[in-house]
Write an enzyme that holds these catalytic residues in place. Structure first.
Site: not given
Length: 326
Positions: A172, A234, A243, A154, A237, A71
């Site tokens: 994030d 897309c 969406c 975070y 997706c 991270e």
């Protein structure tokens, strides 16, 4: 990035009681998604199960320390650049105590060219605190993680979620972009994380802890691989049919212009060149050697002063410089 939490059998726990379809249709995109998030959860989590990358920090043997190291390294740095440094780092320092026993300058040296080297000092500081306060074990509790040096909201949420399967909103850049498009209906999130984004992320969390951790990992991966900043895929997706941004016709960004960061000729470049010399050196480096790194003296001096002020470089009485020993 993410470790892979164990999937829960409850992958579609809604945040609220079911809402009749006629009511949901009348709600704003945000409200509709929060009212009936089960479809989002199951679609994205199922996609993650098929398409998640095999990354070392996602493997069980990585443990909480491996997740924490990843991270720190992955902030503003692509996976491909992180992978070799991560593996070398864990081979040398497989535990916080091992890193804490070394001088902070060794962390800066091992950081190599990942960029933003203050992260190395912060990770070293966190390792020292873990060794001193927590018996060398990365704490499980979110508040204790947040109290570590160099650990912000975070990172604390990510480690608690990905290492320990906790229920936390992990925001994030990738997750924020997915939620901005899929739920809020805009192309990009605001420049800085807002209170509204945090509220939305918390509202969308599945109730079950394991599912919430899986959801966090899944949305992050979706943003990294499909819902990218430029040229989103897309057609690949799993939630394209729901969406909000796509259903609205993919309207262009209407906020402040998004400018890429420049590097050539900046103080960041000069700092990087100076640090590269110091990382390779086995003894203190004389001023004249650093002077040869960058021709423009004012910028060079400013960059060197900045490195000293940030604790990345120690000036010596004889005029030389070295990586920090304490």
């Amino acid at each position: 990035m993410t470790a892979t939490p164990k999937p829960s059998t409850n992958t579609s726990a809604p945040m609220n009681p079911p809402v009749p379809s006629s009511t949901t249709a009348a709600l704003s995109p945000d409200a509709a998604a929060v009212a009936a998030p089960a479809g989002l959860h199951s679609a994205v989590i199922d996609w993650f199960g098929e398409h998640a990358r095999d990354l070392p920090w996602r493997r069980p043997e990585a443990g909480a320390w491996g997740v924490m190291v990843s991270e720190f390294m992955l902030q503003q740095t692509p996976v491909a650049r992180v992978l070799p440094v991560y593996e070398q780092w864990l081979a040398r320092w497989p535990s916080p105590a091992r890193l804490a026993a070394e001088a902070p300058g060794e962390a800066v040296r091992a950081w190599g060219r990942l960029g933003y080297p203050r992260r190395a000092l912060r990770l070293h500081g966190a390792a020292v605190a873990i060794a001193e306060r927590h018996g060398g074990e990365v704490p499980r509790d979110h508040a204790k993680l947040l109290a570590l040096p160099g650990v912000g909201e975070y990172t604390a949420a990510a480690v608690a979620s990905f290492a320990y399967g906790g229920r936390h909103a992990v925001l994030d850049t990738n997750v924020r972009r997915v939620l901005a498009r899929a739920v809020t209906g805009v192309q990009y999130p605001p420049t800085a994380t807002t209170a509204a984004e945090r509220r939305l992320a918390r509202a969308l969390l599945p109730e079950d802890e394991g599912t919430a951790a899986r959801w966090a990992a899944s949305t992050m991966e979706l943003g990294a691989l499909v819902c990218t900043a430029r040229n989103p895929g897309c057609g690949r997706c799993p939630i394209a049919d729901r969406c909000s941004w796509r259903l609205a016709g993919s309207p262009p960004h209407d906020g402040p212009p998004r400018r890429g960061q420049t590097y050539a000729g900046t103080d960041r470049q000069v700092r990087g060149k100076l640090l590269a010399v110091l990382r390779e050196a086995t003894a203190p480096v004389p001023q004249r050697v650093l002077d040869a790194v960058w021709e423009e003296p004012v910028q060079r001096a400013r960059a060197l002063d900045g490195l000293v002020a940030d604790g990345l470089v120690e000036p010596l009485a004889d005029g030389g410089y070295r990586l920090p020993l304490s």
